[in-house]
Motif scaffolding. Structure first.
Motif, PDB file in Angstrom:
ATOM      1  N   ARG A  51       0.851  -1.199   0.000  1.00  0.00           N
ATOM      2  CA  ARG A  51       0.000   0.000   0.000  1.00  0.00           C
ATOM      3  C   ARG A  51       0.884   1.245   0.000  1.00  0.00           C
ATOM      4  NH1 ARG A  51      -4.335  -0.439   4.748  1.00  0.00           N
ATOM      5  NH2 ARG A  51      -5.039   1.565   3.989  1.00  0.00           N
ATOM      6  N   HIS A  52       0.477   2.206  -0.700  1.00  0.00           N
ATOM      7  CA  HIS A  52       1.169   3.514  -0.780  1.00  0.00           C
ATOM      8  C   HIS A  52       2.558   3.426  -1.392  1.00  0.00           C
ATOM      9  CE1 HIS A  52      -2.075   4.498   1.834  1.00  0.00           C
ATOM     10  NE2 HIS A  52      -1.541   3.952   2.906  1.00  0.00           N
ATOM     11  N   ARG A 107      13.057  -5.831  -1.383  1.00  0.00           N
ATOM     12  CA  ARG A 107      12.782  -4.650  -0.559  1.00  0.00           C
ATOM     13  C   ARG A 107      13.011  -4.916   0.930  1.00  0.00           C
ATOM     14  NH1 ARG A 107       6.754  -2.902   0.666  1.00  0.00           N
ATOM     15  NH2 ARG A 107       8.017  -1.435   1.856  1.00  0.00           N
ATOM     16  N   ASP A 161      15.026  -2.248   2.736  1.00  0.00           N
ATOM     17  CA  ASP A 161      14.383  -1.510   3.836  1.00  0.00           C
ATOM     18  C   ASP A 161      14.853  -2.022   5.201  1.00  0.00           C
ATOM     19  OD1 ASP A 161      12.949  -0.036   2.027  1.00  0.00           O
ATOM     20  OD2 ASP A 161      11.109  -1.212   2.189  1.00  0.00           O
ATOM     21  N   THR A 183      14.082  -4.704   6.740  1.00  0.00           N
ATOM     22  CA  THR A 183      12.984  -5.264   7.527  1.00  0.00           C
ATOM     23  C   THR A 183      12.973  -6.797   7.490  1.00  0.00           C
ATOM     24  OG1 THR A 183      11.632  -4.860   5.569  1.00  0.00           O
ATOM     25  CG2 THR A 183      11.405  -3.290   7.364  1.00  0.00           C
ATOM     26  N   TYR A 227       8.549  -0.215   7.302  1.00  0.00           N
ATOM     27  CA  TYR A 227       8.198   0.015   5.903  1.00  0.00           C
ATOM     28  C   TYR A 227       8.012   1.513   5.709  1.00  0.00           C
ATOM     29  CZ  TYR A 227       7.862  -4.959   6.039  1.00  0.00           C
ATOM     30  OH  TYR A 227       8.185  -6.278   6.208  1.00  0.00           O
ATOM     31  N   PRO A 228       8.904   2.143   4.945  1.00  0.00           N
ATOM     32  CA  PRO A 228       8.990   3.605   4.950  1.00  0.00           C
ATOM     33  C   PRO A 228       7.743   4.334   4.478  1.00  0.00           C
ATOM     34  CG  PRO A 228      10.375   2.655   3.213  1.00  0.00           C
ATOM     35  CD  PRO A 228       9.907   1.524   4.039  1.00  0.00           C
ATOM     36  N   ASN A 229       7.010   3.751   3.527  1.00  0.00           N
ATOM     37  CA  ASN A 229       5.849   4.466   2.992  1.00  0.00           C
ATOM     38  C   ASN A 229       4.572   4.212   3.772  1.00  0.00           C
ATOM     39  OD1 ASN A 229       6.944   5.916   0.735  1.00  0.00           O
ATOM     40  ND2 ASN A 229       7.341   3.918  -0.159  1.00  0.00           N
ATOM     41  N   LEU A 230       4.681   3.410   4.810  1.00  0.00           N
ATOM     42  CA  LEU A 230       3.499   3.112   5.617  1.00  0.00           C
ATOM     43  C   LEU A 230       3.551   3.891   6.931  1.00  0.00           C
ATOM     44  CD1 LEU A 230       3.154  -0.755   5.165  1.00  0.00           C
ATOM     45  CD2 LEU A 230       2.145   1.062   3.812  1.00  0.00           C
ATOM     46  N   GLU A 263      -0.142   1.547  10.130  1.00  0.00           N
ATOM     47  CA  GLU A 263      -0.104   0.519   9.068  1.00  0.00           C
ATOM     48  C   GLU A 263       1.034  -0.468   9.296  1.00  0.00           C
ATOM     49  OE1 GLU A 263      -2.006   3.091   5.381  1.00  0.00           O
ATOM     50  OE2 GLU A 263       0.081   3.347   5.912  1.00  0.00           O
TER      51      GLU A 263
END
Lengths: 259, 302
Positions: A16-17, A94, A98, A100, B87-90, B94
């Motif tokens: 999302r986003h 990613r 990122d 993660t 998660y950078p865009n969340l 979220e």
């Protein structure tokens, strides 16, 4: 099954986003748009496009649905390798870029399920790209008022389009492996670039039918010109590469030390 | 049953031994402070406990299960290894929703509750890439705590937090421990670990060099009486006659490590003054925690 669903839900939340999602849809839609523009220009009765009209005649590209849907299949066969490869690179790389990835390794949902969820999202994403391009193609074809529509022609072209798309989609699994192996986007994108270069070389020396990344392009070539060069071995190579990619991605994710 | 345990746990990379035969046992509700310099082997040990790295030898257990041979109940474990990333865009919310889904949290208020508990309310809808280091760290802690785990493994959890944040997290972890959560926490700051841990394990170059209870720490630090007089040689002799052995250090000071002397410096002052020795300086020196730590890991350098 419930945990697998939870993992897919989490993976869907993650995209999302992400601007990358829309970027791939925009990039992939350039194919049908350009295809429509080319068909339009090739058959425009204008002195400025006279050279293009000549070229159109030599390429056997008519102002009809058969030609346009053929272009769409080529877009998937060649452009799809790039765009789907990019999707796989991003989805699987990613977590390392990122940083993660470490947060996914000691959860109630097993690592395999998390990886399968990523593959599921990859399939959903690619399916979205395949369907939207097809729908966009129909829209553009209608706007252009293309001729020569028939159910038989549509079914033949749909079969080529969807089979090409399926072949290209399977090529995402080795990309996923390189994303995990290289811990980020760079290794898979580098691998993808090399695969594209080698598919050109393999095609040029007449061995494209044995090179996985060249096979969808050969299969989707308009007029089924190169389909006869593809043998059982060609398809077997494609399947084996996909299985090997999937298996090694799992092995890497489950067994390698995650420093 | 120990909640967290390692048995002769080792990790070797080629010629480099990152962790060497490390054994530790942590009981329910205990806070175990893992102390060491950067690269000492703390994170590697934690990663082995979390199944991220396979040990070269030995075993790691969580709730009695061998992490590398059985599947531990990961829903009972919360962790934060190294710096927090998200998660950078969340948004904060979220990011937490992703993990709520992994943990299959049924409580709809779980996310709101942990956001409030870690004072992340103002940043709830802010993207992770816009968070300060301290708030990102809070997000990492929220992720580790949101499913109310029985075990918490936290690697440098107060990194990036401001002083009030550090106090707040310390209190939070202490209250969790009182409720029965077992916590393994690492840091390179002994002063911080000393305030929170029940047991302290000092690791250096992959070896567990010292393990002690926090309450023992006070007795372990060096204490001495430092005296300077107008005639140190005579002062030493007089002190010896009174049963107090001292030594002269290179700074021309007399050092007395005798507990009686340290406890009653006024007696020493009285003896010396009675003998007409002028006192220029008299104070009790207590080694700080950082010196104790450095002395423990590098005795030759202190």
């Amino acid at each position: 099954m419930k945990k697998q669903t939870l993992a897919v839900t989490s993976e869907l939340l993650k995209i999302r986003h992400s601007p990358i999602v829309w970027t791939t849809f925009i990039a992939f839609s350039i194919g049908p748009l350009m295809g429509g523009l080319i068909i339009f220009l090739l058959h425009a009765d204008s002195p400025q496009t006279a050279m293009l009209t000549k070229k159109a005649a030599s390429m056997d590209v008519g102002y009809d649905w058969n030609s346009y849907l053929g272009i769409l299949s080529q877009v998937v066969g060649v452009g799809g390798v790039m765009v789907f490869g990019f999707v796989a690179s991003w989805l699987f790389g990613r977590e390392y870029s990122d940083k993660t990835a470490k947060d996914l390794l000691a959860l109630p949902v097993s690592r395999s399920k998390i990886l399968n969820a990523k593959f599921a999202v990859y399939l959903i994403w690619c399916s979205g790209l395949i369907i939207t391009n097809l729908l966009l193609g129909f829209l553009i074809g209608n706007l252009l008022g293309l001729e020569g529509y028939s159910h038989e022609m549509l079914l033949t072209n749909l079969k080529t389009y969807l089979l090409t798309a399926a072949m290209v989609t399977t090529l995402g699994t080795p990309i996923a492996f390189f994303a995990l192996y290289g811990r980020g986007y760079l290794a898979p994108i580098g691998f993808l670039a090399l695969a594209l270069v080698f598919s050109q070389i393999a095609g040029a020396i007449g061995l494209g039918q044995y090179f996985p990344w060249a096979i969808p392009g050969l299969y989707s070539y308009p007029g089924a010109v190169f389909q006869s060069s593809l043998t059982f071995t060609s398809y077997l190579i494609l399947v084996l590469i996909a299985i090997a990619g999937f298996t090694f991605t799992h092995l890497r994710w489950n067994r390698a030390d995650q420093n | 049953m120990e909640i967290i345990e390692t048995q002769q746990l080792s990790k070797v990379y080629g010629q480099f031994t990152a962790v060497n035969q490390l054994s530790l046992k942590i009981s329910r509700g205990e806070i175990y402070g893992f102390l060491g310099l950067n690269g000492a082997g703390k994170t590697t040990t934690m990663r082995m406990l979390l199944g991220m790295i396979k040990p070269s030898s030995g075993a790691a257990f969580l709730l009695g299960k061998d992490v590398h041979r059985e599947t531990p109940s990961w829903e009972k474990v919360g962790y934060m290894v190294e710096s927090t990333y998200a998660y950078p865009n969340l948004s904060v919310e979220e990011n937490l929703k992703i993990f709520a889904s992994y943990y299959n949290l049924k409580d709809k208020n779980a996310i709101s509750s942990i956001i409030s508990r870690l004072h992340l309310d103002p940043y709830r809808h802010k993207k992770a890439k816009q968070l300060s280091l301290g708030n990102l760290q809070r997000l990492g802690l929220a992720r580790a705590l949101m499913h109310q785990p029985e075990i918490l493994i936290l690697d440098e959890p107060v990194n990036g937090l401001d002083p009030s944040g550090i106090v707040e997290i310390r209190q939070l972890l202490k209250s969790l421990s009182e409720q029965g959560t077992t916590i393994l926490i690492s840091s390179h700051l002994l002063s911080e670990i000393a305030k929170i841990a029940d047991t302290i394990g000092i690791i250096h170059q992959g070896n567990l060099v010292r393990e002690l209870k926090s309450r023992e720490l006070h007795d372990q630090v060096l204490r001495k009486l430092v005296i300077r007089t107008n005639d140190n040689a005579r002062a030493l002799a007089i002190l010896a006659q009174n049963g107090l052995q001292g030594t002269q250090n290179p700074e021309n000071e007399i050092e007395i490590s005798d507990l009686n002397g340290i406890s009653h410096p006024e007696n020493i002052a009285e003896i010396l003054v009675r003998e007409k020795i002028a006192l220029q300086q008299l104070f009790t020196f207590e080694e700080d925690l950082e010196s104790f730590f450095l002395r423990t890991i590098q005795p030759e350098k202190v």
